[in-house]
Design an enzyme around this catalytic site. Structure first.
Site, PDB file in Angstrom:
ATOM      1  N   LYS A 165       0.349   0.705   2.168  1.00  0.00           N
ATOM      2  CA  LYS A 165       0.350  -0.657   1.642  1.00  0.00           C
ATOM      3  C   LYS A 165       1.330  -1.528   2.423  1.00  0.00           C
ATOM      4  O   LYS A 165       0.968  -2.614   2.897  1.00  0.00           O
ATOM      5  CB  LYS A 165       0.720  -0.653   0.160  1.00  0.00           C
ATOM      6  CG  LYS A 165       0.703  -2.045  -0.477  1.00  0.00           C
ATOM      7  CD  LYS A 165       1.230  -2.022  -1.902  1.00  0.00           C
ATOM      8  CE  LYS A 165       2.730  -1.962  -1.914  1.00  0.00           C
ATOM      9  NZ  LYS A 165       3.292  -2.138  -3.274  1.00  0.00           N
ATOM     10  N   ASP A 183      -2.336  -3.154  -3.778  1.00  0.00           N
ATOM     11  CA  ASP A 183      -1.240  -3.091  -4.742  1.00  0.00           C
ATOM     12  C   ASP A 183      -1.831  -3.025  -6.146  1.00  0.00           C
ATOM     13  O   ASP A 183      -3.040  -2.854  -6.326  1.00  0.00           O
ATOM     14  CB  ASP A 183      -0.294  -4.280  -4.573  1.00  0.00           C
ATOM     15  CG  ASP A 183      -0.923  -5.609  -4.974  1.00  0.00           C
ATOM     16  OD1 ASP A 183      -2.130  -5.640  -5.292  1.00  0.00           O
ATOM     17  OD2 ASP A 183      -0.199  -6.628  -4.977  1.00  0.00           O
TER      18      ASP A 183
END
Length: 294
Positions: A165, A183
């Site tokens: 991420k 996320d």
């Protein structure tokens, strides 16, 4: 003893046939309603079309979508993204100006006193673990990459505190390399939209990536995250104020009354400051206040 002569009345009574008892009434059952037909599963082609239409609609609503962390170079973005774990981008943006003023380069941060770094980043929470991560990645950048942030996924994920991420945030916004930032907001929304049922971030990334051309991945991430923060909240989604409600199979999970839904809108959608102290020029909302004013 004289016999009584039967009268016409008694003769008729005796000779009339007995009446049959009326049959008991039985309840008449209403005809059964036909079972509701289940909606046919969405085809792959229909899913792709709906997903891309949602993306187009979001692109119009959030034409100004951008990374909500303040940064001026790849190093600042990398550090800010690591610090953003378990806190808001706003809190990070209020914290990093002093950090970067004192440690502007990987070499500076790598040579810092840990306790001093901890004190500077304390407002972001988990400051001891985060100090270890950002000092560790600073040392790795200094020792292994000549003080520069690498522009490859395989190199970034080897740095302390950096996962896929974080790596895609840096690649997409500092290097122009497409990537999906999965996320909590992104995962929640794509499941509500039935783009995927996966919960593992890597599987979510793969499923959503297959629906869009690679060139859309970075901006799609921004738009979805913007929507999740402003309208499609975790506990009280503002369904009645959602611009993509007709395309959403989960419409109705939140407030559907338009006036009540408007009160749930956040950031510029609700007339409040955004998360960046230094937002892009085309941002339609108010800049966030610095930490001292917050």
């Amino acid at each position: 003893m004289t016999k009584k002569t039967p009268t016409a009345a008694t003769s008729a009574k005796e000779t009339a046939p007995a009446k049959k008892a009326a049959p008991a009434k039985t309840a008449v059952k209403a005809p059964a309603k036909p079972a509701a037909k289940k909606a046919a599963p969405e085809s792959r082609t229909a899913l792709v079309r709906r997903a891309r239409r949602i993306n187009r609609e979001l692109a119009e609503v959030y034409a100004y979508a951008h990374p909500e962390l303040d940064f001026e170079n790849p190093f600042e973005l990398l550090v800010a993204t690591v610090l953003s774990a378990q806190t808001t981008d706003l809190r990070v943006n209020q914290t990093t100006p002093r950090l970067f003023a004192k440690y502007p380069t990987p070499e500076d941060l790598a040579a810092a006193v840990p306790e001093e770094v901890e004190e500077l980043i304390r407002p972001t929470g988990f400051f001891r673990a985060k100090t270890k991560s950002i000092m560790g990645l600073a040392k790795a950048l200094r020792d292994d990459f000549g003080g520069e942030v690498p522009g490859r996924l395989d190199d970034l994920v080897k740095l302390p505190g950096v996962g896929r991420k974080t790596a895609f945030v840096v690649l997409g916004n500092a290097f122009g390399v497409p990537g999906l930032t999965v996320d909590t907001h992104f995962g929640r929304l794509v499941r509500r939209w039935k783009w995927t049922e996966e919960t593992d971030p890597v599987k979510v990334e793969a499923a959503v990536a297959s629906l869009f051309p690679k060139s859309e991945w970075t901006m799609l991430s921004h738009r979805v995250i913007f929507h999740g923060r402003r309208i499609c909240h975790s506990r009280k989604p503002a369904c009645g104020a959602c611009p993509i409600a007709p395309l959403c199979p989960s419409y109705g999970e939140g407030e559907t009354d338009p006036e009540k839904a408007k009160k749930l809108l956040k950031y510029e959608m609700g007339g409040f400051p955004g998360q960046r102290l230094k937002p892009p020029a085309d941002y339609p909302g108010k800049p966030a206040p610095p930490l001292a004013a917050g």
